[in-house]
Design an enzyme around this catalytic site. Structure first.
Site, PDB file in Angstrom:
ATOM      1  N   ALA A  60       0.749  -1.138  -0.052  1.00  0.00           N
ATOM      2  CA  ALA A  60       0.130  -0.184  -0.028  1.00  0.00           C
ATOM      3  C   ALA A  60       0.943   1.069   0.073  1.00  0.00           C
ATOM      4  O   ALA A  60       1.967   1.088   0.354  1.00  0.00           O
ATOM      5  CB  ALA A  60      -1.003  -0.170   1.288  1.00  0.00           C
ATOM      6  N   GLY A  69       0.620  -4.791   1.132  1.00  0.00           N
ATOM      7  CA  GLY A  69      -0.469  -5.126   0.352  1.00  0.00           C
ATOM      8  C   GLY A  69      -0.151  -5.914  -0.980  1.00  0.00           C
ATOM      9  O   GLY A  69      -1.145  -6.631  -1.652  1.00  0.00           O
ATOM     10  N   GLU A 114      -0.314  -9.561   0.034  1.00  0.00           N
ATOM     11  CA  GLU A 114      -1.817  -9.972   0.364  1.00  0.00           C
ATOM     12  C   GLU A 114      -2.581  -9.991  -1.038  1.00  0.00           C
ATOM     13  O   GLU A 114      -3.612 -10.704  -1.221  1.00  0.00           O
ATOM     14  CB  GLU A 114      -2.457  -8.671   1.058  1.00  0.00           C
ATOM     15  CG  GLU A 114      -1.790  -8.928   2.412  1.00  0.00           C
ATOM     16  CD  GLU A 114      -2.164  -7.522   3.392  1.00  0.00           C
ATOM     17  OE1 GLU A 114      -2.099  -6.339   2.839  1.00  0.00           O
ATOM     18  OE2 GLU A 114      -2.694  -7.600   4.438  1.00  0.00           O
ATOM     19  N   GLU A 125       4.572  -4.721   7.497  1.00  0.00           N
ATOM     20  CA  GLU A 125       3.778  -3.862   8.346  1.00  0.00           C
ATOM     21  C   GLU A 125       3.837  -3.477   9.700  1.00  0.00           C
ATOM     22  O   GLU A 125       4.100  -2.156  10.227  1.00  0.00           O
ATOM     23  CB  GLU A 125       2.216  -4.087   8.242  1.00  0.00           C
ATOM     24  CG  GLU A 125       1.656  -3.915   6.813  1.00  0.00           C
ATOM     25  CD  GLU A 125       1.689  -5.245   5.954  1.00  0.00           C
ATOM     26  OE1 GLU A 125       2.463  -5.937   6.364  1.00  0.00           O
ATOM     27  OE2 GLU A 125       0.748  -5.232   5.329  1.00  0.00           O
TER      28      GLU A 125
HETATM   29  N1  COA Z   1       4.615   3.382  -0.688  1.00  0.00           N
HETATM   30  C1  COA Z   1       5.096   4.313  -1.463  1.00  0.00           C
HETATM   31  N2  COA Z   1       6.149   4.419  -1.976  1.00  0.00           N
HETATM   32  C2  COA Z   1       6.642   3.204  -2.285  1.00  0.00           C
HETATM   33  C3  COA Z   1       6.565   2.145  -1.724  1.00  0.00           C
HETATM   34  C4  COA Z   1       5.322   2.127  -0.799  1.00  0.00           C
HETATM   35  N3  COA Z   1       4.817   1.138  -0.329  1.00  0.00           N
HETATM   36  N4  COA Z   1       7.659   1.170  -1.684  1.00  0.00           N
HETATM   37  C5  COA Z   1       8.525   1.800  -2.477  1.00  0.00           C
HETATM   38  N5  COA Z   1       8.085   3.226  -2.712  1.00  0.00           N
HETATM   39  C6  COA Z   1       8.688   4.243  -3.528  1.00  0.00           C
HETATM   40  C7  COA Z   1       9.912   4.832  -2.859  1.00  0.00           C
HETATM   41  O1  COA Z   1       9.370   5.936  -1.894  1.00  0.00           O
HETATM   42  C8  COA Z   1      10.674   5.235  -3.758  1.00  0.00           C
HETATM   43  O2  COA Z   1      10.182   6.613  -4.237  1.00  0.00           O
HETATM   44  P1  COA Z   1      11.176   7.955  -4.792  1.00  0.00           P
HETATM   45  O3  COA Z   1      12.129   7.279  -5.786  1.00  0.00           O
HETATM   46  O4  COA Z   1      10.191   8.770  -5.282  1.00  0.00           O
HETATM   47  O5  COA Z   1      11.702   8.123  -3.475  1.00  0.00           O
HETATM   48  C9  COA Z   1      10.787   4.295  -4.681  1.00  0.00           C
HETATM   49  O6  COA Z   1       9.249   3.451  -4.734  1.00  0.00           O
HETATM   50  C10 COA Z   1      11.608   3.321  -5.003  1.00  0.00           C
HETATM   51  O7  COA Z   1      11.767   2.773  -3.535  1.00  0.00           O
HETATM   52  P2  COA Z   1      13.238   2.627  -2.851  1.00  0.00           P
HETATM   53  O8  COA Z   1      12.820   2.502  -1.392  1.00  0.00           O
HETATM   54  O9  COA Z   1      14.091   3.645  -3.180  1.00  0.00           O
HETATM   55  O10 COA Z   1      13.805   1.422  -3.302  1.00  0.00           O
HETATM   56  P3  COA Z   1      14.811   0.460  -2.480  1.00  0.00           P
HETATM   57  O11 COA Z   1      15.403  -0.554  -3.633  1.00  0.00           O
HETATM   58  O12 COA Z   1      15.794   1.277  -1.622  1.00  0.00           O
HETATM   59  O13 COA Z   1      13.841  -0.377  -1.618  1.00  0.00           O
HETATM   60  C11 COA Z   1      11.640  -1.621  -0.950  1.00  0.00           C
HETATM   61  C12 COA Z   1      12.733  -1.293  -1.972  1.00  0.00           C
HETATM   62  C13 COA Z   1      10.687  -2.362  -1.656  1.00  0.00           C
HETATM   63  C14 COA Z   1      12.640  -2.628   0.086  1.00  0.00           C
HETATM   64  C15 COA Z   1      11.531  -0.501  -0.199  1.00  0.00           C
HETATM   65  O14 COA Z   1      10.894   0.451  -1.326  1.00  0.00           O
HETATM   66  C16 COA Z   1      10.423  -0.802   0.733  1.00  0.00           C
HETATM   67  O15 COA Z   1      10.556  -1.110   1.724  1.00  0.00           O
HETATM   68  N6  COA Z   1       9.045  -0.336   0.411  1.00  0.00           N
HETATM   69  C17 COA Z   1       7.899  -0.318   1.392  1.00  0.00           C
HETATM   70  C18 COA Z   1       7.358  -1.766   1.438  1.00  0.00           C
HETATM   71  C19 COA Z   1       6.363  -1.825   2.592  1.00  0.00           C
HETATM   72  O16 COA Z   1       6.601  -1.549   3.622  1.00  0.00           O
HETATM   73  N7  COA Z   1       5.389  -2.308   2.199  1.00  0.00           N
HETATM   74  C20 COA Z   1       4.049  -2.249   3.077  1.00  0.00           C
HETATM   75  C21 COA Z   1       3.373  -1.203   2.945  1.00  0.00           C
HETATM   76  S1  COA Z   1       2.028  -1.595   4.128  1.00  0.00           S
END
Ligand code: COA
Length: 264
Positions: A63, A108, A111, A131
């Site tokens: 999400a 999500g 999920e 989460e």
């Molecule tokens: N919501 C909003 N934006 C997200 C996102 C999310 N769940 N997951 C990734 N993004 C965005 C980042 O903010 C970033 O945007 P930007 O380039 O404008 O800063 C872009 O996607 C790339 O992500 P980034 O974190 O820079 O890549 P990474 O390779 O360093 O890490 C992940 C990848 C997937 C490990 C990391 O993005 C992450 O942990 N995301 C959240 C996952 C999460 O907690 N999901 C559950 C949400 S309830």
């Protein structure tokens, strides 16, 4: 449109197309995808569905955390319920749904993947429910579907740790059905989908409906449902065609009739 639907004979491929945010789901995307899924569910020409993410990094990275960060209690209820509706719509569509997990499937994203019937993962895929690290529990069905798939003990460890589960481990614990090289993933998903096209669509939908109910009913009630849908199959053309074809040593020719309704 951030949700792209492309078609091949009998197969719809739904691609989440927001690669700049690793295909993270905001409300707009949830609503758009739910609408697309409902339309596909009602489309008899669609006999199998594949869900995947655009780009090579993510299936769906969860999400949208930016959007969630601004929510209050009531906004959180609505956000969770919309996620539930999307996942329920995927789970209950009569066609088989394959998640082609081409990278991160987190929160999500995991999920949505576990609401699909079958999960194929690219070898670099990572799944998880991170989460609790954001100070929230999973809210689109993760606490309910994940234990049903991997067992309560494993689900608790995955949710409590918030860790990423790699593709090989995901296969070992039954979280994904198979792992493929990333370059082959979509072709493998299509190959699997094509095997479903050869089967009776109503028989397949009835089987999906029965299996979906298995965790919620006793064996006795489940068997009653099974007998009912088995008997209903004898009212339609599929059973006749399937059995005649076997006896005549030819391949059956099934046409979609939409007799079975949703699979919920
Ligand atoms: N919501 C909003 N934006 C997200 C996102 C999310 N769940 N997951 C990734 N993004 C965005 C980042 O903010 C970033 O945007 P930007 O380039 O404008 O800063 C872009 O996607 C790339 O992500 P980034 O974190 O820079 O890549 P990474 O390779 O360093 O890490 C992940 C990848 C997937 C490990 C990391 O993005 C992450 O942990 N995301 C959240 C996952 C999460 O907690 N999901 C559950 C949400 S309830």
């Amino acid at each position: 449109m951030a949700i792209e639907v492309t078609r091949e004979p009998g197969i719809a491929i739904v691609t989440v197309n927001r690669p700049d945010a690793l295909n993270a789901f905001n409300t707009e995307l949830i609503l758009e995808m739910t609408e697309q899924i409902k339309q596909l569910a009602d489309d008899d020409s669609v006999r199998a569905v594949i869900i995947t993410g655009a780009g090579d990094r993510a299936f769906i990275a969860g999400a949208d955390i930016q959007e969630m960060s601004e929510k209050d209690h009531d906004g959180a209820v609505a956000f969770s319920r919309r996620g539930h509706k999307l996942c329920d719509a995927i789970e209950s569509m009569p066609q088989p749904v394959i998640a082609a997990i081409n990278g991160f499937a987190l929160g999500g994203g995991c999920e949505i993947a576990i609401a699909c019937d079958i999960r194929l993962a690219a070898d670099h895929a990572k799944l998880g429910q991170p989460e609790v690290g954001l100070g929230i529990p999973p809210a689109w069905g993760g606490t309910q579907r994940l234990p049903r798939i991997v067992g309560i003990g494993r689900a608790k460890e995955i949710v409590f740790s918030g860790r990423h589960v790699g593709a090989a481990e995901a296969k070992e614990i039954g979280l994904v059905n198979a792992v493929h090289p990333a370059s082959d993933l979509l072709d493998e998903a299509k190959k699997l989908a094509r095997t479903f096209l050869e089967k009776g669509p109503n028989a397949l939908a009835a089987s999906k409906k029965l299996i979906n109910r298995t965790m919620e009913t006793s064996m006795a009630t489940g068997n009653i449902h099974e007998s009912k849908l088995f008997a209903e199959a004898f009212n339609g053309d599929e059973q006749r065609e399937g059995m005649e074809a076997f006896l005549e040593r030819r391949s059956p020719s099934f046409a979609a009739t939409g007799e079975s309704g949703d699979a919920g």
